[in-house]
Design a protein around this motif. Structure first.
Motif, PDB file in Angstrom:
ATOM      1  N   UNK A   1      31.357 -31.189  55.297  1.00  0.00           N
ATOM      2  CA  UNK A   1      30.161 -30.694  55.820  1.00  0.00           C
ATOM      3  C   UNK A   1      29.568 -29.729  54.584  1.00  0.00           C
ATOM      4  N   UNK A   2      30.448 -29.086  54.040  1.00  0.00           N
ATOM      5  CA  UNK A   2      29.954 -28.036  52.862  1.00  0.00           C
ATOM      6  C   UNK A   2      29.348 -28.889  51.862  1.00  0.00           C
ATOM      7  N   UNK A   3      29.925 -29.898  51.450  1.00  0.00           N
ATOM      8  CA  UNK A   3      29.400 -30.719  50.340  1.00  0.00           C
ATOM      9  C   UNK A   3      27.960 -31.443  50.866  1.00  0.00           C
ATOM     10  N   UNK A   4      27.858 -31.839  51.886  1.00  0.00           N
ATOM     11  CA  UNK A   4      26.832 -32.368  52.359  1.00  0.00           C
ATOM     12  C   UNK A   4      25.652 -31.374  52.424  1.00  0.00           C
ATOM     13  N   UNK A   5      25.917 -30.433  52.957  1.00  0.00           N
ATOM     14  CA  UNK A   5      24.648 -29.288  52.952  1.00  0.00           C
ATOM     15  C   UNK A   5      24.408 -28.762  51.818  1.00  0.00           C
ATOM     16  N   UNK A   6      25.246 -28.372  50.663  1.00  0.00           N
ATOM     17  CA  UNK A   6      24.725 -27.980  49.321  1.00  0.00           C
ATOM     18  C   UNK A   6      24.215 -28.939  48.682  1.00  0.00           C
ATOM     19  N   UNK A   7      24.486 -30.284  48.806  1.00  0.00           N
ATOM     20  CA  UNK A   7      23.785 -31.608  48.193  1.00  0.00           C
ATOM     21  C   UNK A   7      22.508 -31.900  48.628  1.00  0.00           C
ATOM     22  N   UNK A   8      22.452 -31.496  50.099  1.00  0.00           N
ATOM     23  CA  UNK A   8      20.984 -31.882  50.302  1.00  0.00           C
ATOM     24  C   UNK A   8      20.054 -30.753  50.107  1.00  0.00           C
ATOM     25  N   UNK A   9      20.494 -29.645  50.156  1.00  0.00           N
ATOM     26  CA  UNK A   9      19.868 -28.403  49.703  1.00  0.00           C
ATOM     27  C   UNK A   9      19.284 -28.593  48.234  1.00  0.00           C
ATOM     28  N   UNK A  10      20.149 -29.082  47.326  1.00  0.00           N
ATOM     29  CA  UNK A  10      20.007 -29.084  45.881  1.00  0.00           C
ATOM     30  C   UNK A  10      19.127 -30.333  45.822  1.00  0.00           C
ATOM     31  N   UNK A  11      19.409 -31.510  46.409  1.00  0.00           N
ATOM     32  CA  UNK A  11      18.576 -32.673  46.023  1.00  0.00           C
ATOM     33  C   UNK A  11      17.157 -32.657  46.433  1.00  0.00           C
ATOM     34  N   UNK A  13      15.143 -29.975  46.902  1.00  0.00           N
ATOM     35  CA  UNK A  13      14.607 -29.189  45.789  1.00  0.00           C
ATOM     36  C   UNK A  13      14.317 -29.977  44.732  1.00  0.00           C
ATOM     37  N   UNK A  14      15.231 -30.685  44.052  1.00  0.00           N
ATOM     38  CA  UNK A  14      14.887 -31.732  42.980  1.00  0.00           C
ATOM     39  C   UNK A  14      13.747 -32.541  43.173  1.00  0.00           C
ATOM     40  N   UNK A  15      13.762 -33.450  44.266  1.00  0.00           N
ATOM     41  CA  UNK A  15      13.045 -34.489  44.647  1.00  0.00           C
ATOM     42  C   UNK A  15      11.540 -33.812  45.059  1.00  0.00           C
ATOM     43  N   UNK A  16      11.590 -32.682  45.368  1.00  0.00           N
ATOM     44  CA  UNK A  16      10.331 -32.016  45.878  1.00  0.00           C
ATOM     45  C   UNK A  16       9.628 -31.431  44.659  1.00  0.00           C
ATOM     46  N   UNK A  25      11.917 -33.669  34.557  1.00  0.00           N
ATOM     47  CA  UNK A  25      13.157 -34.051  34.980  1.00  0.00           C
ATOM     48  C   UNK A  25      14.130 -32.852  34.808  1.00  0.00           C
ATOM     49  N   UNK A  26      14.068 -32.193  33.721  1.00  0.00           N
ATOM     50  CA  UNK A  26      14.974 -31.353  33.301  1.00  0.00           C
ATOM     51  C   UNK A  26      14.941 -30.143  34.252  1.00  0.00           C
ATOM     52  N   UNK A  27      13.667 -29.661  34.372  1.00  0.00           N
ATOM     53  CA  UNK A  27      13.319 -28.176  34.910  1.00  0.00           C
ATOM     54  C   UNK A  27      13.521 -28.719  36.395  1.00  0.00           C
ATOM     55  N   UNK A  28      13.221 -29.638  37.001  1.00  0.00           N
ATOM     56  CA  UNK A  28      13.479 -30.171  38.434  1.00  0.00           C
ATOM     57  C   UNK A  28      15.047 -30.107  38.649  1.00  0.00           C
ATOM     58  N   UNK A  29      15.864 -30.759  37.945  1.00  0.00           N
ATOM     59  CA  UNK A  29      17.042 -30.745  38.170  1.00  0.00           C
ATOM     60  C   UNK A  29      17.714 -29.543  38.076  1.00  0.00           C
ATOM     61  N   UNK A  30      17.513 -28.888  37.148  1.00  0.00           N
ATOM     62  CA  UNK A  30      17.930 -27.383  36.913  1.00  0.00           C
ATOM     63  C   UNK A  30      17.895 -26.446  37.652  1.00  0.00           C
ATOM     64  N   UNK A  34      20.302 -25.084  40.785  1.00  0.00           N
ATOM     65  CA  UNK A  34      20.628 -23.758  41.164  1.00  0.00           C
ATOM     66  C   UNK A  34      20.570 -23.482  42.399  1.00  0.00           C
ATOM     67  N   UNK A  35      19.826 -24.105  43.317  1.00  0.00           N
ATOM     68  CA  UNK A  35      19.605 -23.682  44.583  1.00  0.00           C
ATOM     69  C   UNK A  35      20.799 -24.280  45.382  1.00  0.00           C
ATOM     70  N   UNK A  36      21.196 -25.551  44.809  1.00  0.00           N
ATOM     71  CA  UNK A  36      22.440 -26.256  45.597  1.00  0.00           C
ATOM     72  C   UNK A  36      23.858 -25.486  45.019  1.00  0.00           C
ATOM     73  N   UNK A  37      23.898 -25.022  43.854  1.00  0.00           N
ATOM     74  CA  UNK A  37      25.038 -24.292  43.463  1.00  0.00           C
ATOM     75  C   UNK A  37      25.179 -22.954  44.082  1.00  0.00           C
ATOM     76  N   UNK A  38      24.105 -22.168  44.444  1.00  0.00           N
ATOM     77  CA  UNK A  38      23.957 -20.934  45.117  1.00  0.00           C
ATOM     78  C   UNK A  38      24.853 -21.147  46.475  1.00  0.00           C
TER      79      UNK A  38
END
Length: 130
Positions: A1-11, A13-16, A25-30, A34-38
């Motif tokens: 559940x934790x992995x799904x949540x932080x993956x959804x948060x990070x992805x 933001x990246x896609x947005x 690409x580089x700025x979006x993914x970074x 960072x959001x998903x990592x937090x």
């Protein structure tokens, strides 16, 4: 559940950032990473690995692993995506970027979990500091 949540948060933001705001690409993914990592740090520390070590003991290892995972995953996915797109004769940069983000996130999730489990929040590292 934790992995799904932080993956959804990070992805999300990246896609947005990449598709809606037009960031590269580089700025979006970074930033997305960072959001998903937090989210990942706090949830993994508390729930996944139930680690009671202080933030000072785990935070620097966490940042180090996150940066390694980021650069390995997203550089590799960028190369793979370019290879796939060129062999499929697709010239759309949006498809290339989205494919790279998706592939990078798969690599990142796998590599990061191993790094978190065995380096950042390992029981061995926790008992050595006690």
């Amino acid at each position: 559940m934790v992995g799904v949540l932080n993956t959804l948060c990070g992805m999300s933001v990246m896609f947005l950032l990449f598709n809606t705001l037009g960031m590269n690409y580089w700025l979006s993914t970074f930033i997305g990473n960072a959001v998903g990592a937090t989210v990942s740090y706090f949830l993994n520390k508390k729930f996944t690995f139930r680690n009671n070590a202080s933030h000072g003991q785990t935070l620097w290892r966490f940042i180090f692993i996150i940066l390694i995972c980021y650069f390995l995953s997203y550089c590799l996915s960028y190369l793979i995506s370019h290879f796939l797109i060129s062999n499929l004769s697709i010239k759309n940069s949006e498809i290339l970027g989205n494919l790279s983000i998706l592939i990078g996130n798969i690599f990142y999730t796998l590599i990061n979990y191993v790094g978190q489990k065995y380096v950042v929040f390992s029981r061995k590292a926790k008992t050595q500091r006690v």
